[in-house]
Design a protein around this motif. Structure first.
Motif, PDB file in Angstrom:
ATOM      1  N   GLN A  80      35.427  -0.059  54.956  1.00 32.75           N
ATOM      2  CA  GLN A  80      33.877   0.260  55.449  1.00 32.75           C
ATOM      3  C   GLN A  80      33.127  -0.871  56.242  1.00 32.75           C
ATOM      4  OE1 GLN A  80      31.921   2.767  52.418  1.00 32.75           O
ATOM      5  NE2 GLN A  80      32.075   4.396  53.286  1.00 32.75           N
ATOM      6  N   SER A  81      33.472  -1.570  56.044  1.00 33.84           N
ATOM      7  CA  SER A  81      33.392  -2.824  56.667  1.00 33.84           C
ATOM      8  C   SER A  81      33.419  -3.336  58.305  1.00 33.84           C
ATOM      9  CB  SER A  81      33.639  -4.425  56.229  1.00 33.84           C
ATOM     10  OG  SER A  81      34.882  -4.130  55.856  1.00 33.84           O
ATOM     11  N   PHE A  82      34.685  -2.258  58.759  1.00 29.23           N
ATOM     12  CA  PHE A  82      35.059  -2.321  59.862  1.00 29.23           C
ATOM     13  C   PHE A  82      34.815  -0.654  60.678  1.00 29.23           C
ATOM     14  CE2 PHE A  82      38.173  -4.042  56.881  1.00 29.23           C
ATOM     15  CZ  PHE A  82      38.447  -5.746  58.123  1.00 29.23           C
ATOM     16  N   SER A  83      34.378  -1.592  62.526  1.00 32.48           N
ATOM     17  CA  SER A  83      34.022  -0.653  63.010  1.00 32.48           C
ATOM     18  C   SER A  83      34.751   0.821  63.507  1.00 32.48           C
ATOM     19  CB  SER A  83      33.408  -1.303  64.270  1.00 32.48           C
ATOM     20  OG  SER A  83      34.755  -1.810  64.831  1.00 32.48           O
ATOM     21  N   ALA A  84      36.272   0.535  62.952  1.00 34.58           N
ATOM     22  CA  ALA A  84      36.558   1.590  63.432  1.00 34.58           C
ATOM     23  C   ALA A  84      38.269   1.183  62.900  1.00 34.58           C
ATOM     24  CB  ALA A  84      37.063   1.934  64.964  1.00 34.58           C
ATOM     25  N   VAL A  85      39.115   1.873  63.211  1.00 33.65           N
ATOM     26  CA  VAL A  85      40.884   1.926  62.423  1.00 33.65           C
ATOM     27  C   VAL A  85      41.753   1.858  64.054  1.00 33.65           C
ATOM     28  CG1 VAL A  85      42.515   1.816  60.826  1.00 33.65           C
ATOM     29  CG2 VAL A  85      39.589   1.678  59.979  1.00 33.65           C
ATOM     30  N   TYR A  86      42.240   0.563  64.312  1.00 32.86           N
ATOM     31  CA  TYR A  86      43.545   1.259  64.965  1.00 32.86           C
ATOM     32  C   TYR A  86      44.701   1.426  64.628  1.00 32.86           C
ATOM     33  CZ  TYR A  86      46.571   0.179  69.195  1.00 32.86           C
ATOM     34  OH  TYR A  86      47.381   0.903  69.325  1.00 32.86           O
ATOM     35  N   ILE A  87      45.831   1.822  64.620  1.00 32.37           N
ATOM     36  CA  ILE A  87      47.211   2.611  63.955  1.00 32.37           C
ATOM     37  C   ILE A  87      47.582   2.650  65.199  1.00 32.37           C
ATOM     38  CG2 ILE A  87      48.457   3.441  62.129  1.00 32.37           C
ATOM     39  CD1 ILE A  87      45.708   4.483  61.118  1.00 32.37           C
ATOM     40  N   SER A  88      48.931   1.476  64.896  1.00 29.09           N
ATOM     41  CA  SER A  88      49.841   1.248  66.260  1.00 29.09           C
ATOM     42  C   SER A  88      51.887   2.035  65.332  1.00 29.09           C
ATOM     43  CB  SER A  88      49.952  -0.626  66.540  1.00 29.09           C
ATOM     44  OG  SER A  88      50.679  -1.530  65.732  1.00 29.09           O
ATOM     45  N   GLY A  89      52.388   1.936  66.500  1.00 21.74           N
ATOM     46  CA  GLY A  89      52.980   3.307  66.719  1.00 21.74           C
ATOM     47  C   GLY A  89      54.601   2.785  65.747  1.00 21.74           C
ATOM     48  N   GLY A  90      55.719   3.020  65.925  1.00 18.25           N
ATOM     49  CA  GLY A  90      56.800   2.357  65.323  1.00 18.25           C
ATOM     50  C   GLY A  90      57.264   4.125  64.506  1.00 18.25           C
ATOM     51  N   SER A  91      57.451   4.250  63.253  1.00 18.35           N
ATOM     52  CA  SER A  91      58.105   4.987  62.125  1.00 18.35           C
ATOM     53  C   SER A  91      57.172   5.987  61.658  1.00 18.35           C
ATOM     54  CB  SER A  91      59.426   4.835  61.215  1.00 18.35           C
ATOM     55  OG  SER A  91      59.685   5.535  60.237  1.00 18.35           O
ATOM     56  N   ALA A  92      56.935   7.097  61.800  1.00 23.21           N
ATOM     57  CA  ALA A  92      55.569   7.641  60.808  1.00 23.21           C
ATOM     58  C   ALA A  92      56.136   8.110  59.657  1.00 23.21           C
ATOM     59  CB  ALA A  92      55.542   9.151  61.669  1.00 23.21           C
ATOM     60  N   LYS A  93      57.592   8.020  59.143  1.00 20.34           N
ATOM     61  CA  LYS A  93      58.190   7.894  57.923  1.00 20.34           C
ATOM     62  C   LYS A  93      57.816   6.720  57.186  1.00 20.34           C
ATOM     63  CE  LYS A  93      60.925  11.890  58.640  1.00 20.34           C
ATOM     64  NZ  LYS A  93      63.078  11.981  58.208  1.00 20.34           N
ATOM     65  N   ARG A  94      57.854   5.403  57.994  1.00 22.26           N
ATOM     66  CA  ARG A  94      57.543   4.128  57.005  1.00 22.26           C
ATOM     67  C   ARG A  94      56.140   3.699  56.942  1.00 22.26           C
ATOM     68  NH1 ARG A  94      59.811   0.883  61.163  1.00 22.26           N
ATOM     69  NH2 ARG A  94      60.981   0.738  60.155  1.00 22.26           N
ATOM     70  N   LEU A  95      55.291   4.678  57.565  1.00 21.19           N
ATOM     71  CA  LEU A  95      54.041   4.544  57.730  1.00 21.19           C
ATOM     72  C   LEU A  95      52.975   5.077  56.637  1.00 21.19           C
ATOM     73  CD1 LEU A  95      51.989   3.126  58.906  1.00 21.19           C
ATOM     74  CD2 LEU A  95      51.226   5.411  59.932  1.00 21.19           C
ATOM     75  N   ILE A  96      53.926   6.526  56.382  1.00 22.44           N
ATOM     76  CA  ILE A  96      53.254   7.438  55.502  1.00 22.44           C
ATOM     77  C   ILE A  96      53.967   6.919  53.910  1.00 22.44           C
ATOM     78  CG2 ILE A  96      54.864   9.321  55.426  1.00 22.44           C
ATOM     79  CD1 ILE A  96      51.098   9.770  55.313  1.00 22.44           C
ATOM     80  N   ASN A  97      54.885   6.287  54.697  1.00 23.08           N
ATOM     81  CA  ASN A  97      55.393   5.741  52.197  1.00 23.08           C
ATOM     82  C   ASN A  97      54.892   4.678  52.269  1.00 23.08           C
ATOM     83  OD1 ASN A  97      57.261   8.189  52.466  1.00 23.08           O
ATOM     84  ND2 ASN A  97      58.996   7.290  53.694  1.00 23.08           N
ATOM     85  N   THR A  98      54.301   3.991  53.043  1.00 24.80           N
ATOM     86  CA  THR A  98      53.899   2.962  52.679  1.00 24.80           C
ATOM     87  C   THR A  98      52.025   2.979  52.526  1.00 24.80           C
ATOM     88  OG1 THR A  98      54.766   1.559  54.234  1.00 24.80           O
ATOM     89  CG2 THR A  98      53.114   0.426  53.338  1.00 24.80           C
ATOM     90  N   PHE A  99      51.860   4.101  53.383  1.00 27.73           N
ATOM     91  CA  PHE A  99      50.561   4.788  52.460  1.00 27.73           C
ATOM     92  C   PHE A  99      50.115   5.469  51.234  1.00 27.73           C
ATOM     93  CE2 PHE A  99      47.792   4.763  56.323  1.00 27.73           C
ATOM     94  CZ  PHE A  99      48.333   4.240  57.129  1.00 27.73           C
ATOM     95  N   THR A 100      51.667   5.863  50.639  1.00 23.55           N
ATOM     96  CA  THR A 100      51.537   7.215  50.371  1.00 23.55           C
ATOM     97  C   THR A 100      51.122   6.589  48.913  1.00 23.55           C
ATOM     98  OG1 THR A 100      51.623   9.194  50.978  1.00 23.55           O
ATOM     99  CG2 THR A 100      51.784   9.233  48.705  1.00 23.55           C
ATOM    100  N   PRO A 101      52.044   5.368  47.973  1.00 25.89           N
ATOM    101  CA  PRO A 101      51.937   4.494  47.476  1.00 25.89           C
ATOM    102  C   PRO A 101      50.787   3.817  46.673  1.00 25.89           C
ATOM    103  CG  PRO A 101      54.405   4.814  48.019  1.00 25.89           C
ATOM    104  CD  PRO A 101      53.198   5.008  49.511  1.00 25.89           C
ATOM    105  N   ALA A 102      50.340   3.069  47.468  1.00 23.56           N
ATOM    106  CA  ALA A 102      49.020   2.643  47.907  1.00 23.56           C
ATOM    107  C   ALA A 102      47.670   2.951  47.347  1.00 23.56           C
ATOM    108  CB  ALA A 102      48.949   1.253  49.665  1.00 23.56           C
ATOM    109  N   GLY A 103      47.762   4.416  47.980  1.00 26.48           N
ATOM    110  CA  GLY A 103      46.671   5.132  47.849  1.00 26.48           C
ATOM    111  C   GLY A 103      45.929   5.025  48.712  1.00 26.48           C
ATOM    112  N   PHE A 104      46.643   4.332  49.921  1.00 26.44           N
ATOM    113  CA  PHE A 104      45.792   4.287  51.390  1.00 26.44           C
ATOM    114  C   PHE A 104      44.985   5.154  52.029  1.00 26.44           C
ATOM    115  CE2 PHE A 104      45.223   2.569  55.564  1.00 26.44           C
ATOM    116  CZ  PHE A 104      44.152   1.283  54.825  1.00 26.44           C
ATOM    117  N   ASP A 105      46.335   6.804  51.917  1.00 28.72           N
ATOM    118  CA  ASP A 105      46.003   7.354  52.198  1.00 28.72           C
ATOM    119  C   ASP A 105      44.553   8.766  52.409  1.00 28.72           C
ATOM    120  OD1 ASP A 105      47.196   7.623  50.079  1.00 28.72           O
ATOM    121  OD2 ASP A 105      48.677  10.059  50.171  1.00 28.72           O
TER     122      ASP A 105
END
Length: 213
Positions: A80-105
């Motif tokens: 909430q300290s940020f104006s917005a979040v920008y998420i760039s490209g690559g592997s969507a599976k790598r991204l979701i498989n990083t988000f989920t274990p960290a609870g970031f999703d």
């Protein structure tokens, strides 16, 4: 709900009107958060990606940018300290498989539901669908996305040669897919959905291809 800007990919020139819209939407007095972890750092180091993103957004007056490559222990208060979040490209599976274990999703969903803005490019857009859609190669199995734009899934870097493969996917999976071309984006907020940018955006539903949102 805040705002999702889901872009099909492309270079800075192709994304110019989307970036302009994004810059006009956010509070530039607060920093922007950049998340590059869909990319492969052995191919392009995160710092190189960071320098590129800073140069891309500078003409729009977005100067203060922070980068996160480790999402462990991050909180909603941190976001909430940020104006917005920008998420760039690559592997969507790598991204979701990083988000989920960290609870970031879950944290990111709450950030959006509380009014935050997220701009996802390519893989950064695909994770917000019901499923992560791959149409060829070894990535044809379905992986659950964050399902923030129910009931749609998102296919990026679209061109008309992909129509048959997308149609087959939709009929097989029995759920709809939004095809995002390079330079095109779907804007989603509590006001509804609209197309941003110069590239076309299509909805594949059943046997039909629509270009209306």
């Amino acid at each position: 709900m805040g705002e999702l800007i889901l872009c099909g990919g492309g270079n800075a020139e192709q994304s110019d009107s989307i970036n302009q819209y994004f810059a006009e939407t956010i509070n530039k007095k607060k920093p922007l958060l950049y998340i590059p972890i869909a990319g492969d750092p052995s191919f392009r180091p995160y710092q190189s990606s960071f320098e590129y993103i800073k140069s891309m957004f500078a003409p729009y007056g977005i100067i203060d940018i922070a980068m996160w490559t480790n999402l462990q222990s991050k909180t909603l208060e941190d976001l909430q300290s940020f104006s917005a979040v920008y998420i760039s490209g690559g592997s969507a599976k790598r991204l979701i498989n990083t988000f989920t274990p960290a609870g970031f999703d879950h944290i990111l969903k709450q950030y959006i539901n509380d009014g935050g803005t997220v701009y996802g490019q390519s893989a950064g857009a695909m994770i917000f669908g019901q499923k992560i859609v791959h149409l060829e190669g070894d990535e044809d199995e379905e992986v659950n996305g964050m399902d923030m734009v129910h009931p749609y899934s998102f296919y990026c870097h679209y061109n008309e040669n992909d129509d048959a493969a997308i149609q087959n996917y939709v009929l097989k999976s029995k759920h709809s897919a939004v095809a995002l071309s390079e330079g095109g984006a779907l804007n989603v907020s509590d006001k509804g959905t609209s197309v941003v940018g110069d590239g076309p955006v299509y909805l594949f539903d059943g046997n039909t291809k629509f270009n209306e949102f």
